[in-house]
Design a protein around this motif. Structure first.
Motif: not given
Lengths: 359, 164
Positions: A221-223, A267-274, A348-355
């Motif tokens: 997504a441009g990143l 990846s887009c949603r995980w890295v920059m959910p905001e 990811l294994d822990a189901g954690l998001g980027c933030q």
């Protein structure tokens, strides 16, 4: 008027050498720096006591300045030293210009500011060396008698910011009173750097990388993101992703690959959910999966850019895992994040998001 | 991975049991339910809404004189609603000693799976619906998601629908 930086620096140190007494040699063993107790501080360490004559100073320091002094400072330095009196503020700038870029290096290898050209070419130079040695011994004796307190060490200030760990060295205005034998100064940042790094959940990526290593750049997504090739498990073309219910929204689903199941990360949603909006989501066209080491996790990406070999020093490494342990640093040239794959896998294994908090 | 499971099964002295699964489609994904829990498959019929019923309950149908509660599977799985069409089916199942119907997009086939062919689903789910999946299996490069019908509703919800 067209003095080079080499000549300017030579002039400066010539002035210093000609001025009598009040010569100080600085070393970690002899006296602590003002920030010696600080873990982020930079200590001055004495090297072998090579002294030098004027021409050699010119050569050696000039060489160093060529390496590290940024061009914008050159004009200021030239102006300052073209005048008969030494402009002390300019000297400050000069020294900070010499030292600052070096100590920014995240590998924190011992950095030598100045290397003595050991080739003594004539006898007069030898005489000058002897004189300087004599003076240095005298000063050393004086220093041994006197207790050097931190508050009085105003000849050289080493300022280190606790936050950004980018030590900044500036020369005080009283520099003209003392001889600072720059060739004997070593900025030993290595130990401080190690101790300043807080424990991360995965260890330090830098430890497992060679000085020169390859990274793969890919776009989402441009990143642009970079992943070290040593951490790359493979590239998989996206074919059919099976959505699984009850998973986090960044979990795109599962794709089968050689009878194994690849967990696909949006990846887009995980890295920059905001920044993730429906409009952005609609515009994304994932093509490949960047597999993370030998895990079952694959980062969906739109395109693969290239794989290049970069030096460790080309990366602005993060020294604190902070809220984003998955982000190892920033590749300076491409200005893109480089992934700490181990940390990413654990998150990811822990189901954690980027933030999400890792604690 | 499969090898390790086989070894484990042999070590445990258990047979690699073959299970039959009725597969159905929901939002372009294939799900499987244990054939032993399936009573019959019906074409879509009128579902009478029940006032005050939970959101996951579509309503009730009359099945040969018996009232059967029909569950909105899409809603239960957190999927978007979809129009009913000719391929829509109501699968009558028995779970937790109750007979209910689940509305699905279509019913596909009955497949045979060895226990060793069933893998655990990725354990990253925190949502309620994550527990519905009891495993996944790879068939012809397609993922079959196996549903644990007993966990489709919580104990309280199972009790609630008996009161409808």
């Amino acid at each position: 008027m067209s003095k080079s930086v080499d000549e300017t620096v030579f002039d400066f140190f010539s002035v210093l050498l000609q001025e009598p007494t009040k010569e100080v040699q600085t070393s970690a063993e002899d006296k602590p720096t003002p920030t010696a107790s600080n873990s982020n501080s930079v200590s001055l360490k004495k090297q072998h006591s090579k002294t030098f004559k004027k021409p050699n100073i010119n050569n050696s320091l000039g060489a160093v300045v060529k390496k590290v002094a940024p061009p914008p400072h050159q004009q200021e330095v030239k102006k300052a030293f073209a005048e008969p009196q030494v402009d002390k503020a300019s000297l400050s700038k000069l020294l900070s210009a010499v030292s600052k870029p070096e100590v920014k290096q995240p590998e924190s290898k011992p950095i030598h500011i100045g290397e003595v050209d050991s080739v003594a070419s004539d006898k007069s130079a030898q005489q000058v060396q002897d004189e300087i040695k004599l003076k240095a011994q005298q000063v050393r004796l004086q220093l041994e008698k006197a207790v050097v307190q931190e508050s009085t060490v105003d000849d050289v200030k080493i300022i280190s910011s606790q936050n950004n760990k980018e030590p900044e060295i500036s020369a005080d205005t009283s520099l003209d009173k003392a001889e600072v034998n720059v060739s004997e100064v070593e900025l030993n940042v290595e130990e401080q750097h190690k101790s300043s790094v807080p424990p991360s959940i995965t260890g330090n990526l830098q430890d497992v990388l060679d000085d020169e290593f390859q990274v793969l750049f890919f776009n989402v997504a441009g990143l642009t993101l970079a992943v070290p090739l040593v951490s790359l498990g493979g590239i998989v073309k996206i074919e059919h992703i099976n959505h699984l219910i009850g998973r986090p929204n960044w979990f795109l689903g599962v794709q089968t690959r050689r009878e194994q199941k690849v967990n696909v990360v949006d990846s887009c949603r995980w890295v920059m959910p905001e920044k993730y909006t429906q409009e952005l989501a609609d515009s994304i066209d994932y093509q490949y999966l960047v597999m993370l080491e030998d895990s079952n996790w694959g980062l969906a990406c739109e395109s693969l850019v290239n794989a290049v070999r970069i030096d460790k020093s080309h990366v602005n490494w993060r020294e604190k895992p902070g809220k984003r342990p998955w982000l190892a640093g920033v590749v300076k040239e491409q200005m893109c994040g480089i992934l700490n794959v181990q940390a990413l896998i654990e998150m990811l294994d822990a189901g954690l998001g980027c933030q999400d908090s890792i604690d | 991975m499969t090898d390790s499971r086989n070894v484990a099964a042999v070590a445990a002295g258990k047979e690699d049991v073959v299970l039959q699964w009725v597969t159905f489609k929901l939002d372009n994904e294939t799900y499987g339910i244990n054939v032993m829990q399936v009573q019959e498959v019906l074409r879509y019929t009128e579902i009478a809404p029940v006032p005050g019923a939970p959101l996951y309950v579509l309503g009730i149908i009359n099945l040969r004189g018996n009232v059967v509660t029909v569950i909105d599977t899409r809603s239960r799985f957190g999927l978007d609603a979809a129009e009913v069409d000719d391929s829509s089916r109501i699968v009558i199942i028995e779970a937790e000693k109750q007979v209910i119907g689940i509305l699905v997009d279509s019913v596909a086939e009955v497949v045979y799976l060895r226990r060793s062919e069933i893998d655990n689903a990725p354990n990253v789910g925190t949502e309620e619906s994550a527990k519905f999946i009891q495993g996944v299996s790879n068939r012809d490069n397609e993922l079959l998601i196996l549903v644990d019908l007993d966990k489709l509703l919580s104990d309280d919800e199972w009790a609630e629908i008996t009161q409808l």
